[in-house]
Design an enzyme around this catalytic site. Structure first.
Site, PDB file in Angstrom:
ATOM      1  N   SER A  65       0.799  -1.238   0.000  1.00 41.26           N
ATOM      2  CA  SER A  65       0.000   0.000   0.000  1.00 41.26           C
ATOM      3  C   SER A  65       0.827   1.282   0.000  1.00 41.26           C
ATOM      4  O   SER A  65       0.287   2.359  -0.236  1.00 41.26           O
ATOM      5  CB  SER A  65      -0.952   0.012   1.200  1.00 41.26           C
ATOM      6  N   LYS A  68       0.502   3.282  -3.083  1.00 43.69           N
ATOM      7  CA  LYS A  68      -0.644   4.168  -3.289  1.00 43.69           C
ATOM      8  C   LYS A  68      -0.241   5.639  -3.253  1.00 43.69           C
ATOM      9  O   LYS A  68      -0.823   6.475  -3.953  1.00 43.69           O
ATOM     10  CB  LYS A  68      -1.714   3.900  -2.220  1.00 43.69           C
ATOM     11  N   TYR A 193      -2.237  -3.308 -10.929  1.00 40.53           N
ATOM     12  CA  TYR A 193      -2.291  -2.967  -9.501  1.00 40.53           C
ATOM     13  C   TYR A 193      -1.442  -3.930  -8.668  1.00 40.53           C
ATOM     14  O   TYR A 193      -0.717  -3.507  -7.759  1.00 40.53           O
ATOM     15  CB  TYR A 193      -3.744  -2.984  -9.021  1.00 40.53           C
ATOM     16  N   TYR A 245      -4.028   3.399   7.551  1.00 40.41           N
ATOM     17  CA  TYR A 245      -5.305   2.708   7.546  1.00 40.41           C
ATOM     18  C   TYR A 245      -6.248   3.341   8.579  1.00 40.41           C
ATOM     19  O   TYR A 245      -6.238   4.555   8.777  1.00 40.41           O
ATOM     20  CB  TYR A 245      -5.118   1.202   7.785  1.00 40.41           C
ATOM     21  N   VAL A 263       1.164  -3.798   3.884  1.00 41.78           N
ATOM     22  CA  VAL A 263       1.007  -5.059   4.609  1.00 41.78           C
ATOM     23  C   VAL A 263       2.214  -5.991   4.481  1.00 41.78           C
ATOM     24  O   VAL A 263       2.221  -7.073   5.068  1.00 41.78           O
ATOM     25  CB  VAL A 263      -0.281  -5.801   4.198  1.00 41.78           C
TER      26      VAL A 263
END
Length: 309
Positions: A65, A68, A193, A245, A263
């Site tokens: 992540s 992102k 992705y 998160y 993660v």
């Protein structure tokens, strides 16, 4: 300061290593389950020629992540704020990063922010390129430039493992396609992705990426802009409000710096006009953040007065 970092980091790593036993690796992605849960590493980059690093800092891990943050910056550079934020919102969510709940309950059904999976999928669909190969090549070059490491690539085993177990992300993508947030082939988007998430770095790469973000998007070793200043500001703001998160609020209180976790156990930190931080600790808490990494950032913030608040 050199000796201070070196000695402090050794002590801090040993202090937080005991917390690894209270976390678990992300075994829902089979390739990530191979990580050693007791690994802990940190690197700090302050703009000098080398990083100050301790622990298992030479181990490679995937961005997950953390990617992102980088795709958001690239999409904003490609299309501008109006187009990007027409597809994804700017609000934090108290839900898990892979939740579909807010998509169902909000009208229009666009993701609340770019740091949750649904939002990241929407952002990734905007990256320019005629094929996935072209998009990935652009993203990899962007990461290489931000880190100053031309050898960075993606881990094919992790990408394949993620693609084969991406049922929930497929569900999010199909839901958004039904509501015209996404268009095009869902599996093609998932292919890009999962490769994006599988880009492989070490702590020192992350620290240099954090430093570039902290310094208005400038190259970590040379004085030229990779990311426009305003886009770097926007990205760091999302890191503060949504980067950890649904633990982002508590993290802002306890640590108070722009940061983004993944993660795989990675965390990138960007202290505005200050240091870049790269952390690795694959044992995760229930929200998907590195257990030892969170403790380590709290120690660093307290020791060096890093909070922006």
């Amino acid at each position: 300061m050199v000796c201070r970092y070196e000695e402090d980091l050794k002590v801090m790593i040993e202090k937080v290593r005991k917390y690894t036993g209270s976390g678990n690796v992300a075994d829902y992605i089979p390739a990530l389950s191979k990580a050693n849960p007791h690994d802990v590493a940190v690197a700090i980059f302050d703009g000098s020629d080398t990083c100050f690093s301790e622990g298992e800092y030479r181990k490679l891990f995937t961005l997950q992540s953390i990617s992102k943050v980088l795709t958001l910056a690239l999409a904003l550079m490609d299309y501008g704020e109006e187009v990007v934020f027409n597809k994804v919102g700017m609000e934090p969510t108290g839900d898990p990063f892979n939740s579909i709940a807010k998509l169902e309950s909000h009208i229009p059904s666009k993701p609340l922010n770019p740091m949750i999976n649904a939002g990241a999928l929407a952002v990734s669909s905007l990256i320019k390129g005629g094929t996935n190969e072209e998009k990935l090549a652009r993203l990899l070059q962007f990461v290489r430039e931000l880190s100053g490491n031309e050898k960075i690539n993606f881990n094919k085993e992790v990408a394949k493992s993620e693609f084969e177990t991406a049922d929930l992300n497929r569900s999010l993508a199909y839901f958004m396609k039904q509501h015209h947030v996404l268009s095009g082939d869902v599996d093609e988007l998932l292919d890009f992705y999962t490769k994006q998430c599988a880009i492989e770095v070490d702590c020192e790469d992350l620290a240099k990426i954090g430093y570039a973000l902290a310094h208005h998007g400038e190259h970590p070793n040379d004085s030229y802009s990779i990311i426009p200043t305003e886009i770097a500001r926007l990205v760091k703001t999302f890191m503060v409000t949504c980067g950890m998160y649904n633990a982002s609020g508590e993290f802002a209180i306890r640590v108070g710096i722009p940061a983004k976790s993944g993660v795989s156990g990675g965390i990138v930190g960007a202290v505005p006009c200050g240091i870049g931080i790269g952390i690795y600790g694959p044992a995760l808490d229930e929200k998907g953040n590195s257990v030892a990494g969170m403790k380590l950032l709290e120690l660093l913030s307290t020791q060096y007065h890093l909070s922006i608040f």
